[in-house]
Design an enzyme around this catalytic site. Structure first.
Site, PDB file in Angstrom:
ATOM      1  CB  SER A 305      -0.896   0.001   1.232  1.00  0.00           C
ATOM      2  OG  SER A 305      -0.084  -0.079   2.390  1.00  0.00           O
ATOM      3  CB  CYS A 307       5.081  -0.295  -2.727  1.00  0.00           C
ATOM      4  SG  CYS A 307       5.225  -1.557  -1.511  1.00  0.00           S
ATOM      5  NE  ARG A 388       9.437   5.376   9.144  1.00  0.00           N
ATOM      6  CZ  ARG A 388      10.319   6.109   9.810  1.00  0.00           C
ATOM      7  NH1 ARG A 388      10.292   7.424   9.728  1.00  0.00           N
ATOM      8  NH2 ARG A 388      11.237   5.535  10.573  1.00  0.00           N
ATOM      9  NE  ARG A 403      11.954  -4.600   2.606  1.00  0.00           N
ATOM     10  CZ  ARG A 403      10.966  -4.749   1.729  1.00  0.00           C
ATOM     11  NH1 ARG A 403      10.751  -3.842   0.832  1.00  0.00           N
ATOM     12  NH2 ARG A 403      10.221  -5.837   1.763  1.00  0.00           N
TER      13      ARG A 403
HETATM   14  P1  XMP Z   1       0.838  -3.643   2.707  1.00  0.00           P
HETATM   15  O1  XMP Z   1       0.097  -3.513   1.402  1.00  0.00           O
HETATM   16  O2  XMP Z   1       0.325  -4.768   3.544  1.00  0.00           O
HETATM   17  O3  XMP Z   1       2.343  -4.009   2.279  1.00  0.00           O
HETATM   18  O4  XMP Z   1       0.869  -2.349   3.449  1.00  0.00           O
HETATM   19  C1  XMP Z   1       3.365  -4.272   3.196  1.00  0.00           C
HETATM   20  C2  XMP Z   1       4.606  -4.716   2.465  1.00  0.00           C
HETATM   21  O5  XMP Z   1       5.097  -3.695   1.605  1.00  0.00           O
HETATM   22  C3  XMP Z   1       6.512  -3.861   1.418  1.00  0.00           C
HETATM   23  N1  XMP Z   1       7.142  -2.571   1.663  1.00  0.00           N
HETATM   24  C4  XMP Z   1       7.539  -1.725   0.694  1.00  0.00           C
HETATM   25  N2  XMP Z   1       7.556  -1.842  -0.646  1.00  0.00           N
HETATM   26  N3  XMP Z   1       8.447   0.329  -0.831  1.00  0.00           N
HETATM   27  C5  XMP Z   1       8.026  -0.814  -1.406  1.00  0.00           C
HETATM   28  O6  XMP Z   1       8.075  -0.901  -2.637  1.00  0.00           O
HETATM   29  C6  XMP Z   1       8.468   0.533   0.514  1.00  0.00           C
HETATM   30  O7  XMP Z   1       8.854   1.582   1.002  1.00  0.00           O
HETATM   31  C7  XMP Z   1       7.996  -0.572   1.309  1.00  0.00           C
HETATM   32  N4  XMP Z   1       7.918  -0.748   2.657  1.00  0.00           N
HETATM   33  C8  XMP Z   1       7.378  -1.977   2.817  1.00  0.00           C
HETATM   34  C9  XMP Z   1       6.960  -4.912   2.394  1.00  0.00           C
HETATM   35  O8  XMP Z   1       7.162  -6.101   1.668  1.00  0.00           O
HETATM   36  C10 XMP Z   1       5.799  -5.000   3.358  1.00  0.00           C
HETATM   37  O9  XMP Z   1       5.723  -6.246   4.015  1.00  0.00           O
END
Ligand code: XMP
Length: 490
Positions: A305, A307, A388, A403
């Protein structure tokens, strides 16, 4: 003789959650009786197929404790110092331990008043009395102390304590300890070694608390399961996490098919006892390069969400296709698959399982709960918590840049792949998990599957048009009451 460029656009279609629905099937499955237990990695089983994301606004010790108590797994994020990480893992592993190792003890020469103050300060209602060499001399409780305090005398603990102590050895089970307590009408049993030296304590309160969480995900010693994320090249941190007792180590990378990451993850796997889940990946080719050593594969290139990976980099894989490709390879090697990111509703979660995932990981779904780090903020009279991306500028400044395989020393150099946001405050995570798992079980009822494995085998998808997508959500009405599992525009 090269392929014409125009042929590059002759492309396969890749699908995600809203593109499909589960086809309803003949069923005798009552949702309530569906079994959602699963495996998150080769040796770690869960009673609920849900993980909280390794993000600094989602999972630290509090979230990990509650997730494991409810049968799932929390994955502690890695924007912590190594010491903080170890402390958080140890907090989870100790939370519902049958034998308390960090025992508050009393000295026979202390006064009753001093011990009373100490017990109040430490929040305990009794303490073993220890002599030289940790020998157990007696046990003192609030009940023993009270008459002495009433008459205003300040005798020594030696006078007030019970000196006939019922003890047990380290191998005692919860049931045996409880039987001892009933038989002797006591509430705590010191655990001693062969020489009667104190090594721990079992309390009635502790046993009853453990009973409350009969679905909890526990290790062989009855301690809560704990996951932790480490950077793909953080070898020392992985070893420290392993020594602290983590059950599953997640190598946390936005693109685990980077071949340096593959090599490094393999080294980490060779060095630790814990299971090692490698991620994130999104293609069958990545799975093929990892499946010979990984204990689990985590899938998700840009569905989250918060990303922006897909818009920033132009790369990514719609999540259901990604899960199914990885699961094709992983299932042949009996390696579990975790679908990470993009899950907004329980229906998305069960679709991910139907596409081949063994468990799902969620960030935004849990970020607004009490157990997530961070405080509640109020904007325009509504309550929120911060959420975030780990690739956002704020999170990368706190250490998460690796990461994204980025060198982030200079402020100006940040090329973020995530945003910083606020998410509605939701209360205890237990309620959210209840709705999520309840909805997944409803899905199991519709497809006639009573286990996770059976969902994977039986479930079929139908394709949904954009008109169908509109039909999926409440439409042509104005919602007047909030539902616990649906908010418009979520
Ligand atoms: P949801 O949709 O459940 O996703 O909020 C959580 C997952 O998103 C990934 N994640 C990121 N992906 N940029 C990205 O492209 C980011 O800054 C980021 N932070 C988290 C991660 O896999 C997480 O479990």
């Amino acid at each position: 003789d090269s392929t014409p460029f125009s042929a590059k656009l002759d492309v396969p279609e890749a699908l995600t959650f809203d593109d499909v629905l589960l086809r309803p099937k003949e069923s005798r499955v009552e949702p309530d009786s569906a079994d959602v237990s699963t495996r998150v990695s080769t040796t770690v089983e869960l009673n609920v197929p849900v993980l909280s994301a390794a993000m600094d606004t989602v999972t630290e010790g509090d979230m990990a404790i509650e997730m494991a108590r409810q049968g799932g797994l929390g994955v502690i994020h890695r924007n912590l110092s190594e010491e903080q990480m170890v402390a958080e893992i140890e907090r989870v592993k100790r939370a519902d331990e049958l034998i308390i190792r960090d025992v508050v003890t009393a000295d026979p020469e202390q006064t009753v008043r001093e011990v009373d103050e100490m017990m109040n300060r430490e929040g305990v209602s009794g303490a073993p009395v220890i002599g030289e060499d940790d020998a157990v001399l007696g046990i003192i409780s609030a009940t023993d102390v009270r008459p002495y305090l009433e008459v205003g005398e300040s005798d020594e603990v030696r006078e007030a304590m019970t000196d006939e102590v019922v003890t047990a050895s380290e191998s005692v089970t919860a049931r045996e300890a409880l039987e001892l307590m009933y038989e002797h009408k006591i509430e705590r049993v010191p655990i001693v070694d062969d020489a009667n030296r104190l090594i721990g304590l079992i309390t009635m309160q502790g046993i009853l608390q453990r009973r409350e969480y009969d679905q909890a995900a526990r290790d062989d010693e009855g301690r809560l399961r704990c996951g932790v994320a480490v950077g793909p090249f953080e070898f020392d941190r992985a070893v420290a996490a392993d020594e602290a007792g983590a059950d599953v180590i997640f190598t946390d990378c936005a693109h685990a098919h980077n071949l340096d990451v593959v090599d490094s993850a393999r080294e980490i796997k060779d060095a630790v006892e814990a299971d090692v889940v490698v991620g994130n990946v999104g293609t069958r080719e990545a799975a093929e390069d990892l499946v010979d050593f990984a204990d689990g594969l985590k899938v998700g290139i840009g569905p989250g969400s918060i990303c922006t990976t897909r818009v920033v980099s132009g790369a990514g894989m719609p999540q259901l296709t990604a899960v199914s490709e990885v699961a094709d390879v992983a299932s042949d090697h009996d390696v579990p698959v975790i679908a990470d990111g993009g899950i907004r509703y329980s229906g998305d979660a069960i679709k991910a399982i139907a596409a081949g995932a063994d468990a799902v990981m969620l960030g935004s779904y849990f970020a607004g709960t009490d157990e997530a780090p961070g405080r509640v903020i109020t904007m325009n009279g509504k309550k929120y918590k911060q959420y975030r991306g780990m690739g956002s500028v704020g999170a990368m400044k706190s250490g998460g840049g690796e990461r994204y395989l980025k060198d982030v020393d200079e402020d100006d150099d940040y090329v973020p792949e995530g945003v910083e946001a606020a998410t509605p405050y939701k209360g205890p995570v237990e309620n959210e998990l209840h709705q999520l798992v309840g909805g997944m079980k409803s899905g199991m009822g519709y497809v006639g599957a009573d286990t996770i494995d059976s969902v994977q085998q039986r479930a079929e998808f139908v394709r949904v048009s954009s008109a169908g997508q509109q039909e999926n959500h409440p439409h042509d009405v104005m919602i007047t009451d909030e539902a616990p599992n649906y908010s418009p525009g979520e």
